[in-house]
Design an enzyme around this catalytic site. Structure first.
Site, PDB file in Angstrom:
ATOM      1  CG  ASP A  92      49.274  68.251  17.117  1.00 56.17           C
ATOM      2  OD1 ASP A  92      49.432  67.933  15.939  1.00 56.17           O
ATOM      3  OD2 ASP A  92      49.297  67.437  18.056  1.00 56.17           O
ATOM      4  CB  SER A  93      44.233  69.098  19.672  1.00 57.76           C
ATOM      5  OG  SER A  93      43.809  68.892  18.321  1.00 57.76           O
ATOM      6  N   GLY A  94      45.948  66.555  18.294  1.00 55.38           N
ATOM      7  CA  GLY A  94      45.755  65.204  17.763  1.00 55.38           C
ATOM      8  C   GLY A  94      44.700  65.132  16.683  1.00 55.38           C
ATOM      9  CG  PHE A  96      46.154  68.131  10.876  1.00 51.46           C
ATOM     10  CD1 PHE A  96      47.409  67.616  10.537  1.00 51.46           C
ATOM     11  CD2 PHE A  96      45.397  68.749   9.893  1.00 51.46           C
ATOM     12  CE1 PHE A  96      47.893  67.732   9.241  1.00 51.46           C
ATOM     13  CE2 PHE A  96      45.864  68.869   8.597  1.00 51.46           C
ATOM     14  CZ  PHE A  96      47.122  68.364   8.271  1.00 51.46           C
ATOM     15  CG  ASP A 146      41.172  71.767  15.489  1.00 55.39           C
ATOM     16  OD1 ASP A 146      41.542  72.638  14.703  1.00 55.39           O
ATOM     17  OD2 ASP A 146      41.850  70.750  15.758  1.00 55.39           O
ATOM     18  CD  GLN A 189      39.724  74.537  11.709  1.00 56.20           C
ATOM     19  OE1 GLN A 189      39.718  74.696  10.497  1.00 56.20           O
ATOM     20  NE2 GLN A 189      40.685  73.854  12.335  1.00 56.20           N
ATOM     21  CG  ASP A 266      53.426  73.429  13.075  1.00 50.10           C
ATOM     22  OD1 ASP A 266      52.332  74.024  13.067  1.00 50.10           O
ATOM     23  OD2 ASP A 266      53.600  72.277  12.596  1.00 50.10           O
ATOM     24  CB  CYS A 304      74.855  78.530   6.196  1.00 47.29           C
ATOM     25  SG  CYS A 304      73.927  77.476   7.342  1.00 47.29           S
ATOM     26  CB  CYS A 306      74.411  74.708   9.798  1.00 45.70           C
ATOM     27  SG  CYS A 306      74.634  74.008   8.161  1.00 45.70           S
ATOM     28  CB  CYS A 309      77.214  75.647   5.548  1.00 52.32           C
ATOM     29  SG  CYS A 309      75.628  75.306   4.771  1.00 52.32           S
ATOM     30  CG  HIS A 335      71.552  73.859   5.514  1.00 51.17           C
ATOM     31  ND1 HIS A 335      72.351  74.983   5.522  1.00 51.17           N
ATOM     32  CD2 HIS A 335      70.603  74.068   4.563  1.00 51.17           C
ATOM     33  CE1 HIS A 335      71.917  75.839   4.603  1.00 51.17           C
ATOM     34  NE2 HIS A 335      70.852  75.310   4.009  1.00 51.17           N
TER      35      HIS A 335
HETATM   36  C1  LIG Z   1      50.480  70.886   6.982  1.00 57.46           C
HETATM   37  N1  LIG Z   1      49.223  71.577   7.061  1.00 57.46           N
HETATM   38  C2  LIG Z   1      48.508  71.668   8.204  1.00 57.46           C
HETATM   39  N2  LIG Z   1      47.292  72.225   8.298  1.00 57.46           N
HETATM   40  C3  LIG Z   1      46.877  72.071   9.576  1.00 57.46           C
HETATM   41  C4  LIG Z   1      45.683  72.413  10.203  1.00 57.46           C
HETATM   42  C5  LIG Z   1      45.509  72.081  11.548  1.00 57.46           C
HETATM   43  C6  LIG Z   1      44.190  72.415  12.197  1.00 57.46           C
HETATM   44  N3  LIG Z   1      44.034  72.058  13.466  1.00 57.46           N
HETATM   45  O1  LIG Z   1      43.301  72.939  11.528  1.00 57.46           O
HETATM   46  C7  LIG Z   1      46.526  71.450  12.262  1.00 57.46           C
HETATM   47  C8  LIG Z   1      47.721  71.115  11.632  1.00 57.46           C
HETATM   48  C9  LIG Z   1      47.895  71.428  10.287  1.00 57.46           C
HETATM   49  N4  LIG Z   1      48.911  71.175   9.408  1.00 57.46           N
END
Ligand SMILES: CNc1nc2cc(C(N)=O)ccc2[nH]1
Length: 372
Positions: A92-94, A96, A146, A189, A266, A304, A306, A309, A335
């Site tokens: 991810d970009s950092g 959030f 973002d 967004q 994720d 399951c 795993c 289990c 699990h």
């Molecule tokens: C756990 N909820 C969540 N909403 C998110 C929104 C973003 C996002 N970049 O808008 C990123 C990670 C996120 N994780």
């Protein structure tokens, strides 16, 4: 020609099954990405992550840039080598994390200045720096930098935030170093406002990305409003590109979102819950610290595959958590990730057999039934 592509295989209503072809291998979709925050899926070895059926994992730029540092990971051969995960990695970009973790942060039109939650040191992220860090990590899939606005918020605040993110998306794209089999995703967004979401999709598709994420959700809006936003946004997104819903969610969220056309997810729920004794199963969730499990010789979930289990009882798992033994979080994380992968595999098979509607009814009935 970029070797990165999403290859459609089957549809069932708005749901899609396919394959994501990347420089680090092929992943069947829909897919759930375990969260490997600081270069590790907490309490798991990467062999155990692979054994759950996961094909792609997520890394957090915010955490890795603070510790051990992007330059250090690059010098050591990149994140795949560093964490011994040969498959695709999405970072991810950092943005959030900065907004939700950074001790103090100052947002301006150029980027974000913040203090590390680890040692208070000052750092700055811009679209260019975030993209550079993800390149240094050798991320298979890079996310645009973002801003994820907190909800609820006034419409004009959501609009201003979205338009800032679109300007940052253009700068992120400009800074991206294109490589065969690698990708960069734009992030839609616009809060829960249909017109703003539509404007954001147009802005991102005008720039052009290898995939498109939906951000700004799973921030407390609730499932109904999240699904309503998907209903208005997903049909506007390019049908030939992968769609990634960020930060989602429970098994029921995953089911409903796949049925609305999402391919990638994720969420920290299966791993975070695994560390706090909460088990995800086909009959709902249960808390293994509860005294009713103390003498229960049954496996957590029949069928399951795993280790929790197949090798142990509920009584043993209960004991491990009551005794605060590290094996408890290890086994239950294993699990929960296995269960999430089984849910995705079951949904994918149902799409291929055009019986997702019936499968959804079965899943929901199981979750509602509770512990047999
Ligand atoms: C756990 N909820 C969540 N909403 C998110 C929104 C973003 C996002 N970049 O808008 C990123 C990670 C996120 N994780």
């Amino acid at each position: 020609m970029n070797g990165f592509r999403w290859q459609p295989e089957a549809t069932d209503g708005a749901a899609r099954a396919g394959h994501l072809h990347t420089a680090h291998g092929v992943v069947a979709t829909p897919t759930f990405m375990p969260v490997g925050t600081a270069g590790t899926v907490k309490a798991m070895t990467m062999d155990s992550v692979r054994s759950t059926g996961a094909g792609i994992v997520l890394g957090n730029t915010y955490h890795l840039m603070l510790r051990p540092g992007a330059e250090r990971v690059q010098a050591l051969g990149g994140l795949h080598r560093f964490m011994d995960w040969p498959g695709p990695i999405l970072t991810d970009s950092g943005g959030f994390q900065v907004m939700s973790l950074g001790a103090l942060r100052k947002l301006d039109s150029d980027g974000v200045t913040f203090q590390s939650h680890i040692d208070g040191s000052r750092h700055r992220l811009t679209p260019e720096r975030s993209t550079e860090i993800q390149h240094m990590l050798d991320a298979t899939i890079t996310m645009c930098f973002d801003e994820c606005p907190a909800l609820p918020a006034e419409t004009d605040a959501i609009a201003a935030s979205m338009r800032l993110s679109m300007r940052w998306a253009a700068r992120s794209r400009e800074a991206f170093v294109a490589r065969d089999g690698y990708a960069q995703y734009g992030i839609v967004q616009g809060g829960t406002e249909p017109q703003l979401r539509a404007e954001s999709v147009r802005a991102l598709t005008d720039i052009g990305f290898e995939g498109y994420a939906i951000g700004g959700l799973a921030v407390g809006e609730g499932q109904a409003l999240m699904f309503q936003t998907l209903d208005g946004t997903v049909p506007l997104m390019p049908a030939d590109k992968p769609r990634y819903l960020m930060g989602v969610g429970t098994p029921d969220d995953l089911l409903g979102s796949v049925m609305r056309g999402i391919d990638m997810f994720d969420c920290v729920m299966p791993t975070r819950s695994g560390r706090t004794a909460r088990a995800y199963t086909g009959f709902g969730t249960l808390n293994l610290r509860n005294a009713r499990h103390a003498l229960d010789p049954r496996p957590l979930e029949a069928g399951c595959p795993c280790p929790a289990c197949t090798r142990h009882s509920r009584a043993y798992l209960h004991h491990l958590f009551r005794a605060d033994e590290i094996l408890g979080p290890m086994l239950l994380t294993w699990h929960n990730l296995t269960y999430y992968q089984r849910v995705m595999q079951g949904i994918r098979t149902a799409i291929l057999e055009t019986r997702l509607g019936a499968h959804a009814i079965e899943l929901r009935a199981g979750w509602a039934a509770g512990d047999p």
